[in-house]
Motif scaffolding. Structure first.
Motif, PDB file in Angstrom:
ATOM      1  N   GLU A  99       0.602  -1.138   0.467  1.00  0.00           N
ATOM      2  CA  GLU A  99      -0.021  -0.033   0.088  1.00  0.00           C
ATOM      3  C   GLU A  99       1.679   1.267   0.322  1.00  0.00           C
ATOM      4  O   GLU A  99       0.443   1.903  -0.579  1.00  0.00           O
ATOM      5  CB  GLU A  99      -0.887   0.142   1.263  1.00  0.00           C
ATOM      6  CG  GLU A  99      -0.286  -0.264   2.507  1.00  0.00           C
ATOM      7  CD  GLU A  99      -0.243  -1.321   3.117  1.00  0.00           C
ATOM      8  OE1 GLU A  99      -1.288  -2.175   3.927  1.00  0.00           O
ATOM      9  OE2 GLU A  99      -0.160  -2.427   2.463  1.00  0.00           O
ATOM     10  N   LYS A 100       2.340   1.159   0.525  1.00  0.00           N
ATOM     11  CA  LYS A 100       2.985   2.303   0.744  1.00  0.00           C
ATOM     12  C   LYS A 100       3.520   2.611  -0.437  1.00  0.00           C
ATOM     13  O   LYS A 100       3.348   4.063  -1.505  1.00  0.00           O
ATOM     14  CB  LYS A 100       4.263   1.850   1.873  1.00  0.00           C
ATOM     15  CG  LYS A 100       4.142   2.100   3.503  1.00  0.00           C
ATOM     16  CD  LYS A 100       3.161   3.333   3.610  1.00  0.00           C
ATOM     17  CE  LYS A 100       2.511   3.312   5.063  1.00  0.00           C
ATOM     18  NZ  LYS A 100       1.457   4.467   5.494  1.00  0.00           N
ATOM     19  N   GLU A 155       0.188   4.165  -2.577  1.00  0.00           N
ATOM     20  CA  GLU A 155       0.078   5.640  -2.108  1.00  0.00           C
ATOM     21  C   GLU A 155       1.257   6.780  -3.083  1.00  0.00           C
ATOM     22  O   GLU A 155       0.931   7.629  -3.424  1.00  0.00           O
ATOM     23  CB  GLU A 155       0.419   5.899  -1.084  1.00  0.00           C
ATOM     24  CG  GLU A 155      -1.099   5.415  -0.670  1.00  0.00           C
ATOM     25  CD  GLU A 155      -0.479   5.479   1.462  1.00  0.00           C
ATOM     26  OE1 GLU A 155       0.911   6.147   1.989  1.00  0.00           O
ATOM     27  OE2 GLU A 155      -1.615   4.699   2.534  1.00  0.00           O
ATOM     28  N   GLN A 207      -7.450   3.902  -4.394  1.00  0.00           N
ATOM     29  CA  GLN A 207      -6.441   5.376  -4.124  1.00  0.00           C
ATOM     30  C   GLN A 207      -7.184   5.453  -5.975  1.00  0.00           C
ATOM     31  O   GLN A 207      -7.236   6.539  -6.245  1.00  0.00           O
ATOM     32  CB  GLN A 207      -4.628   4.907  -5.067  1.00  0.00           C
ATOM     33  CG  GLN A 207      -3.698   4.552  -3.750  1.00  0.00           C
ATOM     34  CD  GLN A 207      -4.199   5.490  -2.560  1.00  0.00           C
ATOM     35  OE1 GLN A 207      -4.379   6.938  -2.948  1.00  0.00           O
ATOM     36  NE2 GLN A 207      -3.952   5.266  -1.010  1.00  0.00           N
TER      37      GLN A 207
END
Length: 230
Positions: free
Chosen positions: A59-60, A63, A116
């Motif tokens: 997820e990082k 992002e 996102q």
């Protein structure tokens, strides 16, 4: 629906490359996301696409991907999730770490990217999210439990997203790829023109579905060669 910026996650040769060429030919700015971008150099030179390193299951990383696209003025109104993992074998012999990785890239990563992308598209008031599924997402084959688990989860995610996001003018579509995609370098059975799906033809269907008028949206389509049993 007309598109300005496309993002293809899980990019490489084959379907992703065909999609990139088709989008670029229709004056869409293309961004390609992959764990390794070295394999995308020639495709970027050919299509004018931009490659960004990203592990879709992290997820990082995702992002950071969307922050990078925002900084470049390339936040997508068209996203294709083409990432996934594959491991198979008798259930008693499965490497559970490999299974976990398969599920993360096939299903969890799709959710992370969708989260996102949805934020961007809700802000824009429009968009399309396309996901590459497989026949394993509608029928589980013997000794293929991890792949079936991931693709079943992906299909469920897409159905849920389609119902949630359609009222906000965001088209979500799931593609069941029922058969092998033509890749002659891999040998049999991928090198038979009559028994495989051709990537450039799959790409055309993706794009036509993405462009559908919202009065007649498709949430799922199955694609298979004429010789495939089903």
């Amino acid at each position: 629906m007309k598109f300005e910026n496309a993002l293809i996650v899980g990019s490489g040769p084959g379907l992703s490359a065909s999609l990139a060429r088709l989008f670029a030919a229709n004056d869409i700015d293309v961004s390609l996301a992959a764990r390794s971008t070295a394999k995308l150099i020639e495709l970027c030179e050919e299509t004018g696409a931009t490659a960004v390193q990203c592990d879709a299951s992290d997820e990082k990383d995702v992002e950071r991907l969307f922050k990078t696209l925002a900084a470049q003025g390339k936040l997508p109104d068209l996203v294709v999730y083409n990432a996934g993992g594959y491991t198979r074998g008798p259930v008693t012999d499965l490497d559970l770490n490999a299974v976990r990785d398969t599920l993360k890239s096939t299903a969890f990563g799709a959710l992370v990217v969708a989260q996102q992308a949805a934020k961007v598209m809700l802000d824009k008031g429009r968009g399309a999210l396309l996901f590459t599924g497989a026949s394993a997402g509608v029928k589980g084959y013997a000794q293929s439990a991890p792949f079936a688990m991931g693709k079943f989860a992906l299909r469920g995610l897409c159905q849920s997203l389609a119902r949630e996001l359609a009222p906000s003018n965001i088209h979500v579509a799931h593609f069941v790829i029922d058969g092998c995609i033509y890749q002659p370098e891999r040998g049999s059975p991928f090198d038979d023109l009559d028994t495989t799906l051709h990537a450039e033809e799959i790409a055309k269907t993706y794009f036509e579905i993405a462009k559908q008028d919202r009065s007649a949206w498709t949430w799922e389509v199955e694609l298979r060669p004429f010789s495939e049993n089903f």
